[in-house]
Design an enzyme around this catalytic site. Sequence first.
Site, PDB file in Angstrom:
ATOM      1  N   LYS A  71     -29.064 -60.981 105.845  1.00 32.55           N
ATOM      2  CA  LYS A  71     -28.346 -61.986 106.641  1.00 32.55           C
ATOM      3  C   LYS A  71     -27.463 -62.897 105.790  1.00 32.55           C
ATOM      4  O   LYS A  71     -26.415 -63.352 106.259  1.00 32.55           O
ATOM      5  CB  LYS A  71     -29.332 -62.815 107.466  1.00 32.55           C
ATOM      6  CG  LYS A  71     -29.974 -62.021 108.606  1.00 32.55           C
ATOM      7  CD  LYS A  71     -30.833 -62.911 109.486  1.00 32.55           C
ATOM      8  CE  LYS A  71     -31.515 -62.096 110.573  1.00 32.55           C
ATOM      9  NZ  LYS A  71     -32.308 -62.933 111.489  1.00 32.55           N
ATOM     10  N   ASP A 107     -29.379 -66.149 116.677  1.00 32.58           N
ATOM     11  CA  ASP A 107     -30.833 -66.386 116.675  1.00 32.58           C
ATOM     12  C   ASP A 107     -31.199 -67.714 117.334  1.00 32.58           C
ATOM     13  O   ASP A 107     -32.117 -67.786 118.163  1.00 32.58           O
ATOM     14  CB  ASP A 107     -31.371 -66.367 115.239  1.00 32.58           C
ATOM     15  CG  ASP A 107     -31.404 -64.968 114.640  1.00 32.58           C
ATOM     16  OD1 ASP A 107     -31.635 -64.005 115.399  1.00 32.58           O
ATOM     17  OD2 ASP A 107     -31.207 -64.840 113.422  1.00 32.58           O
ATOM     18  N   GLY A 135     -34.905 -70.040 106.545  1.00 37.36           N
ATOM     19  CA  GLY A 135     -33.759 -69.526 107.291  1.00 37.36           C
ATOM     20  C   GLY A 135     -33.952 -69.596 108.792  1.00 37.36           C
ATOM     21  O   GLY A 135     -33.012 -69.932 109.531  1.00 37.36           O
ATOM     22  N   ASN A 156     -42.549 -79.363 106.725  1.00 36.23           N
ATOM     23  CA  ASN A 156     -42.582 -78.145 105.923  1.00 36.23           C
ATOM     24  C   ASN A 156     -43.592 -78.285 104.798  1.00 36.23           C
ATOM     25  O   ASN A 156     -43.876 -79.386 104.331  1.00 36.23           O
ATOM     26  CB  ASN A 156     -41.184 -77.875 105.338  1.00 36.23           C
ATOM     27  CG  ASN A 156     -41.061 -76.473 104.790  1.00 36.23           C
ATOM     28  OD1 ASN A 156     -41.508 -75.529 105.431  1.00 36.23           O
ATOM     29  ND2 ASN A 156     -40.472 -76.325 103.617  1.00 36.23           N
ATOM     30  N   THR A 158     -43.205 -77.418 101.792  1.00 33.49           N
ATOM     31  CA  THR A 158     -42.459 -78.047 100.693  1.00 33.49           C
ATOM     32  C   THR A 158     -41.563 -79.111 101.319  1.00 33.49           C
ATOM     33  O   THR A 158     -40.482 -78.803 101.831  1.00 33.49           O
ATOM     34  CB  THR A 158     -41.591 -76.994  99.965  1.00 33.49           C
ATOM     35  OG1 THR A 158     -42.410 -75.866  99.644  1.00 33.49           O
ATOM     36  CG2 THR A 158     -40.967 -77.565  98.712  1.00 33.49           C
TER      37      THR A 158
HETATM   38  P1  ATR Z   1     -37.499 -67.234 107.204  1.00 37.88           P
HETATM   39  O1  ATR Z   1     -36.161 -66.585 107.050  1.00 37.88           O
HETATM   40  O2  ATR Z   1     -38.479 -66.436 108.037  1.00 37.88           O
HETATM   41  O3  ATR Z   1     -37.394 -68.651 107.644  1.00 37.88           O
HETATM   42  P2  ATR Z   1     -37.957 -68.213 104.557  1.00 37.88           P
HETATM   43  O4  ATR Z   1     -36.551 -68.691 104.478  1.00 37.88           O
HETATM   44  O5  ATR Z   1     -38.553 -67.551 103.358  1.00 37.88           O
HETATM   45  O6  ATR Z   1     -38.152 -67.192 105.742  1.00 37.88           O
HETATM   46  O7  ATR Z   1     -38.863 -69.470 104.968  1.00 37.88           O
HETATM   47  C1  ATR Z   1     -40.233 -69.336 105.219  1.00 37.88           C
HETATM   48  C2  ATR Z   1     -40.757 -70.671 105.756  1.00 37.88           C
HETATM   49  O8  ATR Z   1     -42.135 -70.509 106.086  1.00 37.88           O
HETATM   50  C3  ATR Z   1     -40.686 -71.819 104.768  1.00 37.88           C
HETATM   51  O9  ATR Z   1     -40.518 -73.014 105.497  1.00 37.88           O
HETATM   52  C4  ATR Z   1     -42.076 -71.752 104.125  1.00 37.88           C
HETATM   53  O10 ATR Z   1     -42.488 -72.980 103.544  1.00 37.88           O
HETATM   54  P3  ATR Z   1     -41.986 -73.366 102.026  1.00 37.88           P
HETATM   55  O11 ATR Z   1     -40.586 -73.868 102.195  1.00 37.88           O
HETATM   56  O12 ATR Z   1     -42.933 -74.410 101.602  1.00 37.88           O
HETATM   57  O13 ATR Z   1     -42.085 -72.105 101.229  1.00 37.88           O
HETATM   58  C5  ATR Z   1     -42.914 -71.447 105.323  1.00 37.88           C
HETATM   59  N1  ATR Z   1     -44.208 -70.809 105.053  1.00 37.88           N
HETATM   60  C6  ATR Z   1     -44.420 -69.558 104.587  1.00 37.88           C
HETATM   61  N2  ATR Z   1     -45.741 -69.286 104.529  1.00 37.88           N
HETATM   62  C7  ATR Z   1     -46.386 -70.404 104.972  1.00 37.88           C
HETATM   63  C8  ATR Z   1     -47.760 -70.754 105.156  1.00 37.88           C
HETATM   64  N3  ATR Z   1     -48.747 -69.885 104.861  1.00 37.88           N
HETATM   65  N4  ATR Z   1     -48.032 -71.987 105.644  1.00 37.88           N
HETATM   66  C9  ATR Z   1     -47.047 -72.851 105.948  1.00 37.88           C
HETATM   67  N5  ATR Z   1     -45.734 -72.587 105.785  1.00 37.88           N
HETATM   68  C10 ATR Z   1     -45.403 -71.384 105.309  1.00 37.88           C
END
Ligand code: ATR
Length: 279
Positions: A71, A107, A135, A156, A158
């Site tokens: 993407k 989306d 994303g 979030n 982070t």
């Molecule tokens: P996507 O395109 O699906 O959004 P991404 O850009 O990698 O994928 O983002 C994943 C999101 O899920 C992020 O907000 C991530 O938190 P971090 O920014 O702290 O990495 C969150 N995420 C992934 N696994 C998680 C978990 N087990 N618990 C809480 N948040 C999670």
Amino acid sequence: MNDTGSFAQYVVIGNPIAHSKSPEIQTRFAADTAQDLRYGRLLAPLNGFAAAVQQFIAQGGKGANVTVPFKLQAYALASSLTARAKAAGAVNTLKFDGADILGDNTDGIGLVTDIARNAGYDLAGKKILLLGAGGAARGAMLPLLQSAPLQLVIANRTPAKADELIQKFQPCAQGCALTACAFADLQQPFDLVINATSASLQADVPPIAPQVFGAATLAYDMMYGRQPTPFMQFAAAQGAQVRDGLGMLVEQAAESFFVWRGVRPRTDAVFAALRAQLS
Ligand code: ATR
């Protein structure tokens, strides 16, 4: 993809791609609207996305959906971008018109359409909690803000990434109170809680307090599967209404179809068919 035929050709491009439901969805839309098109899958090499798109265009391709992991590359490849693609920072829909490669992102509008129309849930004046700042969350921001909520909180794992999203979208907030916080800071109930994290893929739930859910809360997971996701199970245990992301999948596809063909397909029957396959 060598048979160009008289019909318009479309594909979904990704890696992997065998699992994609887009061909079934788009083919049903085409039948429903009597549009003469063919829609297939295109597996692009991880280092060969742009070349695969150019080859498809050379073969007469008219448009494509783009999925993981391309993407961002689709965003970079597009020669023009819609406002919602720019806001999302990613492209899931390409439209080929002569030398122009239009990049769009459907989306977020797919999410909002599923919530507002299919779930019958008016977002105006509501308190919304968006979990995640990747994303998927970013793609939802502009359509959510355009639905005029009272409050939008992004939380979030982070927190700095949630802060970044707030900075970016503050100019589009209009009357909405837009703030960021850490999961641990969430204590109050919300009208709508959207899980835009990828936690469900790991059978995990973001660590949020049960108090964010009340009996009137709609808890929406962008993921879907045969079973309610762990997030949905947690929310339901607090008395919340729950909904998975299957409708978002169908609605983003319908919006892509509209971008390409200028015709809006009906989505109810396709949604029901996909749901039946999952049960
Ligand atoms: P996507 O395109 O699906 O959004 P991404 O850009 O990698 O994928 O983002 C994943 C999101 O899920 C992020 O907000 C991530 O938190 P971090 O920014 O702290 O990495 C969150 N995420 C992934 N696994 C998680 C978990 N087990 N618990 C809480 N948040 C999670």
